[in-house]
Design a protein around this motif. Structure first.
Motif, PDB file in Angstrom:
ATOM      1  N   PRO A   2       6.774   1.717 -14.311  1.00 19.61           N
ATOM      2  CA  PRO A   2       6.196   2.134 -13.017  1.00 19.61           C
ATOM      3  C   PRO A   2       4.666   2.140 -13.053  1.00 19.61           C
ATOM      4  CG  PRO A   2       8.002   3.590 -13.644  1.00 19.61           C
ATOM      5  CD  PRO A   2       7.686   2.772 -14.850  1.00 19.61           C
ATOM      6  N   ALA A   3       4.112   2.577 -14.190  1.00 18.97           N
ATOM      7  CA  ALA A   3       2.659   2.608 -14.307  1.00 18.97           C
ATOM      8  C   ALA A   3       2.083   1.198 -14.280  1.00 18.97           C
ATOM      9  CB  ALA A   3       2.249   3.324 -15.591  1.00 18.97           C
ATOM     10  N   TRP A   4       2.704   0.296 -15.018  1.00 19.07           N
ATOM     11  CA  TRP A   4       2.216  -1.077 -15.035  1.00 19.07           C
ATOM     12  C   TRP A   4       2.386  -1.738 -13.671  1.00 19.07           C
ATOM     13  CZ3 TRP A   4      -1.105  -2.588 -18.323  1.00 19.07           C
ATOM     14  CH2 TRP A   4      -1.094  -2.105 -19.633  1.00 19.07           C
ATOM     15  N   SER A   5       3.451  -1.402 -12.955  1.00 21.52           N
ATOM     16  CA  SER A   5       3.650  -1.956 -11.608  1.00 21.52           C
ATOM     17  C   SER A   5       2.556  -1.469 -10.659  1.00 21.52           C
ATOM     18  CB  SER A   5       5.023  -1.559 -11.064  1.00 21.52           C
ATOM     19  OG  SER A   5       6.048  -2.079 -11.877  1.00 21.52           O
ATOM     20  N   ALA A   6       2.212  -0.177 -10.777  1.00 25.09           N
ATOM     21  CA  ALA A   6       1.149   0.367  -9.935  1.00 25.09           C
ATOM     22  C   ALA A   6      -0.188  -0.285 -10.262  1.00 25.09           C
ATOM     23  CB  ALA A   6       1.060   1.881 -10.117  1.00 25.09           C
ATOM     24  N   VAL A  47       0.837  -1.206   0.000  1.00 25.98           N
ATOM     25  CA  VAL A  47       0.000   0.000   0.000  1.00 25.98           C
ATOM     26  C   VAL A  47       0.868   1.249   0.000  1.00 25.98           C
ATOM     27  CG1 VAL A  47      -1.675   1.337   1.337  1.00 25.98           C
ATOM     28  CG2 VAL A  47      -1.944  -1.145   1.123  1.00 25.98           C
ATOM     29  N   LEU A  48       1.914   1.261   0.810  1.00 23.09           N
ATOM     30  CA  LEU A  48       2.791   2.435   0.879  1.00 23.09           C
ATOM     31  C   LEU A  48       3.557   2.638  -0.422  1.00 23.09           C
ATOM     32  CD1 LEU A  48       4.164   2.163   4.531  1.00 23.09           C
ATOM     33  CD2 LEU A  48       2.369   3.671   3.644  1.00 23.09           C
ATOM     34  N   ALA A  49       3.882   1.534  -1.117  1.00 21.38           N
ATOM     35  CA  ALA A  49       4.554   1.664  -2.415  1.00 21.38           C
ATOM     36  C   ALA A  49       3.642   2.361  -3.423  1.00 21.38           C
ATOM     37  CB  ALA A  49       4.966   0.285  -2.935  1.00 21.38           C
ATOM     38  N   THR A  50       2.365   2.024  -3.408  1.00 17.75           N
ATOM     39  CA  THR A  50       1.434   2.714  -4.318  1.00 17.75           C
ATOM     40  C   THR A  50       1.238   4.168  -3.888  1.00 17.75           C
ATOM     41  OG1 THR A  50      -0.504   1.954  -3.055  1.00 17.75           O
ATOM     42  CG2 THR A  50       0.238   0.569  -4.889  1.00 17.75           C
ATOM     43  N   ALA A  51       1.347   4.433  -2.578  1.00 18.92           N
ATOM     44  CA  ALA A  51       1.262   5.818  -2.108  1.00 18.92           C
ATOM     45  C   ALA A  51       2.438   6.638  -2.634  1.00 18.92           C
ATOM     46  CB  ALA A  51       1.229   5.849  -0.588  1.00 18.92           C
ATOM     47  N   ARG A  56      -0.975   7.011 -17.591  1.00 16.65           N
ATOM     48  CA  ARG A  56       0.453   7.140 -17.889  1.00 16.65           C
ATOM     49  C   ARG A  56       1.066   5.852 -18.424  1.00 16.65           C
ATOM     50  NH1 ARG A  56       2.961  11.508 -15.511  1.00 16.65           N
ATOM     51  NH2 ARG A  56       4.940  10.379 -15.667  1.00 16.65           N
ATOM     52  N   ARG A  57       0.229   4.833 -18.665  1.00 20.98           N
ATOM     53  CA  ARG A  57       0.784   3.525 -18.985  1.00 20.98           C
ATOM     54  C   ARG A  57       1.542   3.509 -20.308  1.00 20.98           C
ATOM     55  NH1 ARG A  57      -4.087   4.052 -20.685  1.00 20.98           N
ATOM     56  NH2 ARG A  57      -5.022   2.841 -22.381  1.00 20.98           N
ATOM     57  N   PHE A  58       1.247   4.436 -21.216  1.00 21.86           N
ATOM     58  CA  PHE A  58       1.985   4.555 -22.467  1.00 21.86           C
ATOM     59  C   PHE A  58       2.501   5.981 -22.616  1.00 21.86           C
ATOM     60  CE2 PHE A  58      -0.774   0.950 -23.472  1.00 21.86           C
ATOM     61  CZ  PHE A  58       0.152   0.058 -23.995  1.00 21.86           C
ATOM     62  N   ARG A  59       3.770   6.103 -22.846  1.00 22.76           N
ATOM     63  CA  ARG A  59       4.382   7.398 -23.129  1.00 22.76           C
ATOM     64  C   ARG A  59       5.304   7.228 -24.328  1.00 22.76           C
ATOM     65  NH1 ARG A  59       4.284  11.633 -19.308  1.00 22.76           N
ATOM     66  NH2 ARG A  59       2.169  11.624 -18.469  1.00 22.76           N
ATOM     67  N   ARG A  60       5.058   8.024 -25.344  1.00 20.41           N
ATOM     68  CA  ARG A  60       5.866   7.962 -26.564  1.00 20.41           C
ATOM     69  C   ARG A  60       5.858   6.562 -27.172  1.00 20.41           C
ATOM     70  NH1 ARG A  60      11.189  11.303 -24.364  1.00 20.41           N
ATOM     71  NH2 ARG A  60      10.093  13.262 -23.908  1.00 20.41           N
TER      72      ARG A  60
END
Length: 453
Positions: free
Chosen positions: A375-379, A283-287, A365-369
């Motif tokens: 990080p987005a996929w991990s979240a 939970v804190l990692a997602t925070a 934010r899962r796709f950029r350029r």
């Protein structure tokens, strides 16, 4: 490389457009589904069993005392919504009282889920994440034990909704007035609304925000007057030590997010705090992800949720100390049968919203350029895991009403008792934790509330 993102955006846009075309339909469907989920998470016997203050304090007082009890404090504060519901319940046939009370509490929980969904619109914009946050109102793992389907602890769910109302930004004057009315009724039901006061100090130039805050502030002022004028009885038990509070927080607020109620004691006895610390770390990692990638308001939301989660649990235990909260001094065998308290339900919900907020940010934010962002996929993965573990516990659960005593089977003998004694005006029926419900004999003969006065 870009076809998949475009396809995802197209589907997302179509969903948003469909929701925008029929917003009322979605809200009604959500409210009904949430109310039904609350009802189905309780065993059948719990539907017909009064829990604690529901029978003894609210329904009994409405049956005996009439409208004047609406403004009567209990345990140091007002309980406006439960007393209003009880006043309506006693207008029904006496055999329906317990069922109607449980049904009304579930229906109100469904309505509160809708309030959360509406208020979270800007903070959790991704629809699946927002539906999950709203669903927490009735899907919190430990909620069936003491909170769902009764009026006595409905104030906990009201506090959860008030948290979102305090952070909301209504889009119309009509919605602002509606939320202000809900906030006023809620604040006149839950004294812990005072902990939301710092959120009301946030700067805003939006008149509609202040319309909503006015309802909250009015309720807070009234509750403070009541609690100082009619304070609750002092708890004289020995205070719970800080280490036990910390351990209890892991047990009651953190571990239920991953471990079912029936297995929690076994896991606790075998692993101690390890599982709780692991869940808290996720939970804190997602925070952290929210603090790095979220908007200012989303960071504020998560900071308030984490702070409020710890504060609410600690204050609740410290103001109601008892020996069964002394978790730090328990043996493994004692931890296997550790007491689970309703004080962990709202703190648990405040923790569970954090991964959902992270998921809403990560989805955008899962796709950029044209490249996937790890990080987005991990979240998203962490949020998905948390959601799956909570939804896996969405079925019927053990409650403190699972053993009755059911209401309707008692009515025939109570009516016979009234008939045997012409001078008998009231009879006491059994409910949970050894309490009784006082019922005027007129009700048992099919009379009306007016007849019993």
């Amino acid at each position: 490389m870009t076809v998949a993102p475009i396809a995802h955006r197209s589907r997302s846009r179509r969903v948003r457009e469909a929701v925008a075309r029929r917003p009322v339909l979605l809200l009604v469907a959500l409210g009904v589904a949430a109310a039904l989920a609350a009802w189905l998470r309780l065993p059948a016997v719990a539907h017909d069993t009064f829990w604690a203050e529901d029978g003894r304090t609210f329904v009994s007082a409405a049956a005996v005392g009439g409208p004047s009890v609406l403004l009567q404090p209990y345990a140091g504060y007002l309980h406006t919504v439960p007393r209003l519901v009880a006043a309506v319940v006693v207008l029904l046939p006496v055999s329906w009282w317990a069922l109607a009370t449980a049904a009304a509490a579930c229906a109100i929980a469904g309505g509160l889920a809708v309030v959360v969904f509406v208020c979270a619109r800007d903070l959790v914009p991704w629809l699946p994440a927002r539906l999950f946050v709203a669903g927490l109102t009735v899907l919190a793992p430990l909620a069936p034990r003491e909170v769902l389907g009764n009026l006595a602890n409905l104030h906990s769910l009201i506090l959860w909704a008030l948290f979102w109302i305090a952070l909301s930004r209504p889009r119309s004057t009509r919605s602002a007035i509606t939320l202000s009315a809900v906030a006023l009724l809620g604040a006149l039901t839950e004294i812990q609304v005072v902990f939301l006061a710092p959120l009301l100090l946030l700067r805003s130039h939006d008149r509609r925000v202040w319309i909503v805050r006015a309802g909250l502030l009015a309720g807070i002022v009234v509750q403070l007057v009541v609690t100082f004028g009619w304070p609750r009885a002092e708890n004289t038990n020995r205070a719970v030590d800080p280490l036990s509070i910390a351990y209890g927080y892991l047990i009651n607020a953190v571990m239920p997010l991953a471990v079912p109620q029936a297995q929690l004691g076994h896991v606790l006895a075998a692993t101690g705090p390890a599982v709780g610390l692991l869940v808290l770390a996720v939970v804190l990692a997602t925070a952290v992800y929210v603090f790095l990638r979220g908007s200012r308001r989303q960071r504020l939301l998560v900071a308030a949720a984490l702070t409020g989660s710890v504060l609410l649990y600690a204050v609740s235990v410290e103001t109601n100390p008892n020996t069964f909260y002394d978790y730090a001094g328990m043996t493994s065998a004692q931890l296997g049968a550790a007491w689970l308290t309703r004080y962990g339900v709202i703190p648990s919900m405040l923790l569970a919203l954090v991964p959902a907020v992270a998921a809403a940010i990560a989805y955008r934010r899962r796709f950029r350029r044209g490249r996937a962002q790890w990080p987005a996929w991990s979240a998203l993965a962490a949020a998905g895991l948390c959601a799956a573990l909570i939804l896996a516990q969405a079925g019927p659960q053990f409650t403190r009403r699972s053993d009755g005593p059911a209401w309707q089977p008692q009515l025939a003998s109570a009516a016979a008792q009234c008939r045997r004694d012409d001078e008998l005006k009231f009879v006491n029926l059994r409910e949970t934790i050894g309490w009784t419900v006082t019922v005027p004999c007129r009700y048992l003969d099919g009379g009306t509330p007016e007849d019993s006065r």
